[in-house]
Design a protein around this motif. Sequence first.
Motif, PDB file in Angstrom:
ATOM      1  N   SER A  65       2.752  -1.810  -9.969  1.00  0.00           N
ATOM      2  CA  SER A  65       4.001  -1.594  -9.251  1.00  0.00           C
ATOM      3  C   SER A  65       4.240  -0.126  -9.003  1.00  0.00           C
ATOM      4  O   SER A  65       3.696   0.740  -9.687  1.00  0.00           O
ATOM      5  CB  SER A  65       5.183  -2.233  -9.982  1.00  0.00           C
ATOM      6  OG  SER A  65       5.461  -1.529 -11.151  1.00  0.00           O
ATOM      7  N   CYS A  66       5.046   0.117  -7.981  1.00  0.00           N
ATOM      8  CA  CYS A  66       5.314   1.481  -7.538  1.00  0.00           C
ATOM      9  C   CYS A  66       6.649   1.932  -8.096  1.00  0.00           C
ATOM     10  O   CYS A  66       7.620   1.177  -8.073  1.00  0.00           O
ATOM     11  CB  CYS A  66       5.329   1.542  -6.007  1.00  0.00           C
ATOM     12  SG  CYS A  66       5.587   3.209  -5.377  1.00  0.00           S
ATOM     13  N   VAL A  67       6.699   3.164  -8.537  1.00  0.00           N
ATOM     14  CA  VAL A  67       7.942   3.732  -9.066  1.00  0.00           C
ATOM     15  C   VAL A  67       9.018   3.759  -7.976  1.00  0.00           C
ATOM     16  O   VAL A  67      10.208   3.745  -8.272  1.00  0.00           O
ATOM     17  CB  VAL A  67       7.669   5.151  -9.639  1.00  0.00           C
ATOM     18  CG1 VAL A  67       7.312   6.131  -8.532  1.00  0.00           C
ATOM     19  CG2 VAL A  67       8.844   5.654 -10.451  1.00  0.00           C
ATOM     20  N   SER A  68       8.600   3.770  -6.716  1.00  0.00           N
ATOM     21  CA  SER A  68       9.548   3.793  -5.598  1.00  0.00           C
ATOM     22  C   SER A  68      10.058   2.406  -5.239  1.00  0.00           C
ATOM     23  O   SER A  68      10.784   2.259  -4.255  1.00  0.00           O
ATOM     24  CB  SER A  68       8.897   4.394  -4.353  1.00  0.00           C
ATOM     25  OG  SER A  68       8.520   5.711  -4.609  1.00  0.00           O
TER      26      SER A  68
ATOM     27  N   GLY B  11       2.112   3.051 -10.599  1.00  0.00           N
ATOM     28  CA  GLY B  11       0.943   3.500  -9.851  1.00  0.00           C
ATOM     29  C   GLY B  11       0.816   5.010  -9.766  1.00  0.00           C
ATOM     30  O   GLY B  11      -0.293   5.550  -9.851  1.00  0.00           O
ATOM     31  N   TYR B  12       1.943   5.714  -9.613  1.00  0.00           N
ATOM     32  CA  TYR B  12       1.871   7.164  -9.368  1.00  0.00           C
ATOM     33  C   TYR B  12       1.377   7.938 -10.587  1.00  0.00           C
ATOM     34  O   TYR B  12       1.027   9.104 -10.474  1.00  0.00           O
ATOM     35  CB  TYR B  12       3.229   7.701  -8.893  1.00  0.00           C
ATOM     36  CG  TYR B  12       4.217   8.012 -10.011  1.00  0.00           C
ATOM     37  CD1 TYR B  12       4.834   6.989 -10.711  1.00  0.00           C
ATOM     38  CD2 TYR B  12       4.517   9.327 -10.358  1.00  0.00           C
ATOM     39  CE1 TYR B  12       5.728   7.271 -11.734  1.00  0.00           C
ATOM     40  CE2 TYR B  12       5.417   9.622 -11.374  1.00  0.00           C
ATOM     41  CZ  TYR B  12       6.008   8.590 -12.063  1.00  0.00           C
ATOM     42  OH  TYR B  12       6.894   8.867 -13.079  1.00  0.00           O
ATOM     43  N   VAL B  13       1.368   7.326 -11.769  1.00  0.00           N
ATOM     44  CA  VAL B  13       0.849   8.005 -12.960  1.00  0.00           C
ATOM     45  C   VAL B  13      -0.384   7.290 -13.518  1.00  0.00           C
ATOM     46  O   VAL B  13      -0.688   7.409 -14.696  1.00  0.00           O
ATOM     47  CB  VAL B  13       1.912   8.126 -14.080  1.00  0.00           C
ATOM     48  CG1 VAL B  13       2.955   9.167 -13.721  1.00  0.00           C
ATOM     49  CG2 VAL B  13       2.568   6.774 -14.365  1.00  0.00           C
TER      50      VAL B  13
ATOM     51  N   ARG C 264       0.846  -1.193   0.000  1.00  0.00           N
ATOM     52  CA  ARG C 264       0.000   0.000   0.000  1.00  0.00           C
ATOM     53  C   ARG C 264       0.881   1.242   0.000  1.00  0.00           C
ATOM     54  O   ARG C 264       1.784   1.366   0.831  1.00  0.00           O
ATOM     55  CB  ARG C 264      -0.892   0.011   1.243  1.00  0.00           C
ATOM     56  CG  ARG C 264      -1.745   1.257   1.313  1.00  0.00           C
ATOM     57  CD  ARG C 264      -2.520   1.398   2.618  1.00  0.00           C
ATOM     58  NE  ARG C 264      -2.853   2.809   2.769  1.00  0.00           N
ATOM     59  CZ  ARG C 264      -3.115   3.388   3.919  1.00  0.00           C
ATOM     60  NH1 ARG C 264      -3.076   2.708   5.041  1.00  0.00           N
ATOM     61  NH2 ARG C 264      -3.394   4.667   3.956  1.00  0.00           N
ATOM     62  N   ILE C 265       0.636   2.120  -0.959  1.00  0.00           N
ATOM     63  CA  ILE C 265       1.357   3.393  -0.999  1.00  0.00           C
ATOM     64  C   ILE C 265       0.360   4.503  -1.283  1.00  0.00           C
ATOM     65  O   ILE C 265      -0.332   4.487  -2.297  1.00  0.00           O
ATOM     66  CB  ILE C 265       2.435   3.412  -2.119  1.00  0.00           C
ATOM     67  CG1 ILE C 265       3.587   2.474  -1.810  1.00  0.00           C
ATOM     68  CG2 ILE C 265       2.965   4.831  -2.331  1.00  0.00           C
ATOM     69  CD1 ILE C 265       4.588   2.989  -0.795  1.00  0.00           C
ATOM     70  N   ASP C 266       0.274   5.462  -0.383  1.00  0.00           N
ATOM     71  CA  ASP C 266      -0.523   6.660  -0.641  1.00  0.00           C
ATOM     72  C   ASP C 266      -0.194   7.713   0.393  1.00  0.00           C
ATOM     73  O   ASP C 266       0.539   7.456   1.346  1.00  0.00           O
ATOM     74  CB  ASP C 266      -2.025   6.334  -0.639  1.00  0.00           C
ATOM     75  CG  ASP C 266      -2.454   5.667   0.642  1.00  0.00           C
ATOM     76  OD1 ASP C 266      -2.318   6.301   1.701  1.00  0.00           O
ATOM     77  OD2 ASP C 266      -2.918   4.506   0.599  1.00  0.00           O
TER      78      ASP C 266
END
Length: 533
Positions: free
Chosen positions: A295-298, A388-390, A247-249
């Motif tokens: 997937s997350c860019v981080s 995910g971020y875009v 989870r990322i937000d």
Amino acid sequence: MASNGGVSGSGERTERALGALGGVLAAAAGLAAGELASAAVRPEASPVTAVGAAVITLAPGSVTKWAIDTFGAQDKLVLQLGIAAVLALCAAALGVLAVRRRAAAAGALAFAAVGAFAAVTRPGAGPSDAAPSLVAGVAAAGVLALLATRLSPAPASAPANPANQGGGAGAGRRRFLTAAATTAAASGGSWLLGRALHTADSAELTASRAALTLPAADAAAGPLPPGARLDLPGLSSFHTPNDTFYRIDTALRVPRLDATRWRLRVHGAGVRRPLTLTFDDLLARELVERDITLSCVSNPVGGRLVGNARWIGVRLADVLREAGVRPPSEGGRADHLVARSADGMTLGSPVETVMDGRDALLAVAMNGEPLPFEHGFPVRMVVPGLYGYVSACKWLEDLELTTFDAYDAYWTERGWAARGPVKTQSRIDTPRPSAPPRPGEVAVAGVAWAPHTGIERVEVRVDEGPWHEAELADEATPDSWRQWVWRWEATPGEHRLQVRATDRTGTTQTDEDSSVLPDGATGRHTITVEVPD
Ligand SMILES: Nc1nc2c(c(=O)[nH]1)N[C@H]1C(S)=C(S)[C@@H](COP(=O)(O)O)O[C@H]1N2
Ligand SMILES: [Mo]
């Protein structure tokens, strides 16, 4: 016995300590009153939450990245503790001041103003969002004035009479401590009551989510090819369960939206027929079911900020077409689709990409259930092949068509690339350095992903030796990751295992390490294992 001067010195020290205690108690009373008042407004209007959310919105990218790197999933807890610590220090200072100058208690109102300003400027806020902070400020100022009065009943300017002061101060302190204890108890009580009211609200929403039955998908993903799953201990499962999905937000409190009141607006440049859709409108459309890796860019090389889920949703491109949107390649005016969430996040995707025929989804279900609140209930975006971020806006409420020239979304404003196609990556899940294998045949296994492009080949090597082709699980869809395994004849000693994937464009993962900023990490996952004799 101590000298007169000594007594008055230690008396002053006690007075200061009690003043500081009074300040902290007054702040706690204020926050408790604010929490209780926010139950009548909305949880986001609680002063600490509002200030924390504002800090997240205003923090530059370097700070955000540092916080995520350092504190991981605990970053928001640390932020809230940090705010509480700063507030406690200021409150203690104010308390010391207020003993001498009663008017200093009004300083609490300055903090309330900060909270009120933060609260009314949050997305979706109305003027009533200021109320909890104002209630908090008035309560804190009142309590502080009261406690300060108990501590120094005589005006500070009165000449000191040692005998009198001793008795007066002693009685004052007793009265102070009684008042302090009462305040602490009252604060604790109203804090608990506020929490209970929030919990009751969220229990109602939890129940309404649980009561939802989603229709079956019109186009089911179908059974996986028999060889699409490798069942090996230590290997990530093909579908990542919701409760272990990363989870990322930026949300301090997970937004809990009411699906029956949810609306999605589609508007902006080149939108010939602006739309407003309800949740039922979405469910009435064609629902497709797809396995898509997010997937997350981080995610660092070898990291865990990636997962594969079975999503059900509406094709985003269909909704955009219905609104009259054309992609730039067909002469459309907008090249940038900005998704906005209930908590005010913005994520921007290329219009061309989401309309190029891939299964970009407005998703309503994840692995067979309505989206969990943490993953964007009731509706989120998922776009195969974009980080995910875009793309993967959770708690989605608004889609605006614009241009990359005219608008930067949240992360882009903070130094991340405006466009974020997912880089081909692979990861070794097993063995792990912490659980080294015994000598003999060892299954080296993991996952590889190049969403929407597809994985062509995975290779493994030991100690910089020759590359060995791994066995790949059958491809379910190019949008999902693929599991792989390679049998290694392990010998005692320290060994380095390295993996690399090649995608369907024939491109092999580079060996060059680059950091996650601005557009995703590169490099090859390498682990060192110590095989015992
Ligand atoms: N509203 C909202 N949506 C968001 C984010 C966010 O901070 N707020 N983070 C994005 C990022 S950076 C990623 S990687 C994915 C993660 O989705 P997950 O938490 O469901 O794994 O959500 C995206 N959607
Ligand atoms: Mo992300």
